[in-house]
Design a protein around this motif. Sequence first.
Motif, PDB file in Angstrom:
ATOM      1  N   LEU A 129       0.831  -1.211   0.000  1.00 56.29           N
ATOM      2  CA  LEU A 129       0.000   0.000   0.000  1.00 56.29           C
ATOM      3  C   LEU A 129       0.863   1.259   0.000  1.00 56.29           C
ATOM      4  O   LEU A 129       0.563   2.224  -0.710  1.00 56.29           O
ATOM      5  CB  LEU A 129      -0.935   0.002   1.209  1.00 56.29           C
ATOM      6  CG  LEU A 129      -2.068  -1.015   1.158  1.00 56.29           C
ATOM      7  CD1 LEU A 129      -2.793  -1.064   2.501  1.00 56.29           C
ATOM      8  CD2 LEU A 129      -3.047  -0.685   0.044  1.00 56.29           C
ATOM      9  N   ASN A 130       1.938   1.244   0.766  1.00 56.02           N
ATOM     10  CA  ASN A 130       2.843   2.393   0.790  1.00 56.02           C
ATOM     11  C   ASN A 130       3.527   2.589  -0.558  1.00 56.02           C
ATOM     12  O   ASN A 130       3.713   3.723  -1.003  1.00 56.02           O
ATOM     13  CB  ASN A 130       3.887   2.229   1.898  1.00 56.02           C
ATOM     14  CG  ASN A 130       3.292   2.445   3.269  1.00 56.02           C
ATOM     15  OD1 ASN A 130       2.297   3.138   3.419  1.00 56.02           O
ATOM     16  ND2 ASN A 130       3.888   1.833   4.267  1.00 56.02           N
ATOM     17  N   ILE A 131       3.878   1.502  -1.224  1.00 58.47           N
ATOM     18  CA  ILE A 131       4.480   1.598  -2.558  1.00 58.47           C
ATOM     19  C   ILE A 131       3.491   2.202  -3.540  1.00 58.47           C
ATOM     20  O   ILE A 131       3.835   3.098  -4.314  1.00 58.47           O
ATOM     21  CB  ILE A 131       4.958   0.215  -3.044  1.00 58.47           C
ATOM     22  CG1 ILE A 131       6.183  -0.242  -2.247  1.00 58.47           C
ATOM     23  CG2 ILE A 131       5.279   0.241  -4.545  1.00 58.47           C
ATOM     24  CD1 ILE A 131       6.583  -1.684  -2.505  1.00 58.47           C
ATOM     25  N   LEU A 132       2.249   1.733  -3.514  1.00 59.86           N
ATOM     26  CA  LEU A 132       1.241   2.266  -4.436  1.00 59.86           C
ATOM     27  C   LEU A 132       1.024   3.755  -4.204  1.00 59.86           C
ATOM     28  O   LEU A 132       0.853   4.522  -5.149  1.00 59.86           O
ATOM     29  CB  LEU A 132      -0.071   1.494  -4.289  1.00 59.86           C
ATOM     30  CG  LEU A 132      -0.032   0.053  -4.793  1.00 59.86           C
ATOM     31  CD1 LEU A 132      -1.331  -0.660  -4.446  1.00 59.86           C
ATOM     32  CD2 LEU A 132       0.238   0.003  -6.283  1.00 59.86           C
ATOM     33  N   ARG A 133       1.035   4.186  -2.956  1.00 62.00           N
ATOM     34  CA  ARG A 133       0.902   5.608  -2.658  1.00 62.00           C
ATOM     35  C   ARG A 133       2.111   6.387  -3.142  1.00 62.00           C
ATOM     36  O   ARG A 133       1.979   7.509  -3.628  1.00 62.00           O
ATOM     37  CB  ARG A 133       0.730   5.828  -1.155  1.00 62.00           C
ATOM     38  CG  ARG A 133      -0.719   5.981  -0.777  1.00 62.00           C
ATOM     39  CD  ARG A 133      -0.855   6.419   0.640  1.00 62.00           C
ATOM     40  NE  ARG A 133      -0.956   5.173   1.407  1.00 62.00           N
ATOM     41  CZ  ARG A 133      -0.582   5.016   2.646  1.00 62.00           C
ATOM     42  NH1 ARG A 133      -0.067   5.999   3.309  1.00 62.00           N
ATOM     43  NH2 ARG A 133      -0.715   3.866   3.248  1.00 62.00           N
ATOM     44  N   ALA A 134       3.306   5.793  -3.027  1.00 62.47           N
ATOM     45  CA  ALA A 134       4.542   6.487  -3.405  1.00 62.47           C
ATOM     46  C   ALA A 134       4.642   6.690  -4.907  1.00 62.47           C
ATOM     47  O   ALA A 134       5.160   7.712  -5.359  1.00 62.47           O
ATOM     48  CB  ALA A 134       5.754   5.712  -2.892  1.00 62.47           C
ATOM     49  N   VAL A 135       4.181   5.726  -5.696  1.00 60.03           N
ATOM     50  CA  VAL A 135       4.334   5.837  -7.151  1.00 60.03           C
ATOM     51  C   VAL A 135       3.120   6.481  -7.822  1.00 60.03           C
ATOM     52  O   VAL A 135       3.090   6.581  -9.038  1.00 60.03           O
ATOM     53  CB  VAL A 135       4.617   4.462  -7.810  1.00 60.03           C
ATOM     54  CG1 VAL A 135       5.874   3.853  -7.257  1.00 60.03           C
ATOM     55  CG2 VAL A 135       3.448   3.527  -7.678  1.00 60.03           C
ATOM     56  N   GLU A 136       2.194   6.956  -7.045  1.00 63.95           N
ATOM     57  CA  GLU A 136       0.981   7.549  -7.608  1.00 63.95           C
ATOM     58  C   GLU A 136       1.277   8.747  -8.505  1.00 63.95           C
ATOM     59  O   GLU A 136       0.592   8.983  -9.486  1.00 63.95           O
ATOM     60  CB  GLU A 136       0.051   7.976  -6.464  1.00 63.95           C
ATOM     61  CG  GLU A 136      -1.302   8.435  -6.910  1.00 63.95           C
ATOM     62  CD  GLU A 136      -2.209   8.710  -5.733  1.00 63.95           C
ATOM     63  OE1 GLU A 136      -3.413   8.824  -5.973  1.00 63.95           O
ATOM     64  OE2 GLU A 136      -1.740   8.814  -4.601  1.00 63.95           O
ATOM     65  N   LEU A 185      10.618   5.182   1.244  1.00 61.93           N
ATOM     66  CA  LEU A 185       9.893   4.456   2.284  1.00 61.93           C
ATOM     67  C   LEU A 185      10.795   3.988   3.417  1.00 61.93           C
ATOM     68  O   LEU A 185      10.302   3.442   4.403  1.00 61.93           O
ATOM     69  CB  LEU A 185       9.180   3.253   1.670  1.00 61.93           C
ATOM     70  CG  LEU A 185       8.139   3.568   0.594  1.00 61.93           C
ATOM     71  CD1 LEU A 185       7.557   2.282   0.040  1.00 61.93           C
ATOM     72  CD2 LEU A 185       7.045   4.461   1.162  1.00 61.93           C
ATOM     73  N   ASN A 186      12.114   4.174   3.245  1.00 69.75           N
ATOM     74  CA  ASN A 186      13.081   3.719   4.251  1.00 69.75           C
ATOM     75  C   ASN A 186      12.842   2.249   4.590  1.00 69.75           C
ATOM     76  O   ASN A 186      12.688   1.874   5.745  1.00 69.75           O
ATOM     77  CB  ASN A 186      13.008   4.594   5.502  1.00 69.75           C
ATOM     78  CG  ASN A 186      14.204   4.397   6.397  1.00 69.75           C
ATOM     79  OD1 ASN A 186      15.259   3.983   5.935  1.00 69.75           O
ATOM     80  ND2 ASN A 186      14.034   4.674   7.673  1.00 69.75           N
TER      81      ASN A 186
END
Length: 71
Positions: free
Chosen positions: A13-20, A33-34
């Motif tokens: 979920l954090n990856i999907l938010r980061a690459v949005e 994301l460290n």
Amino acid sequence: MRRLLTVEMRLGLNILRAVEAGAYTAAQIVNALNSNPEHTKKVLHLLVKAGYLDAVRGCRGGYRLGRAVQD
């Protein structure tokens, strides 16, 4: 108490938010994301296989959303 989200799900979920906002390399995602590089690459591979991300190869490659946010 049960965990509702596994570590992989939370990272996904954090990856999907980061690459949005665009395309990013695996290294950029790890830094943003460290997170653990090997674990992040494993989750990136799973997200590509599931169709949530597209992987672009080459010097300008990276990961970007595979479908629109509304989907």
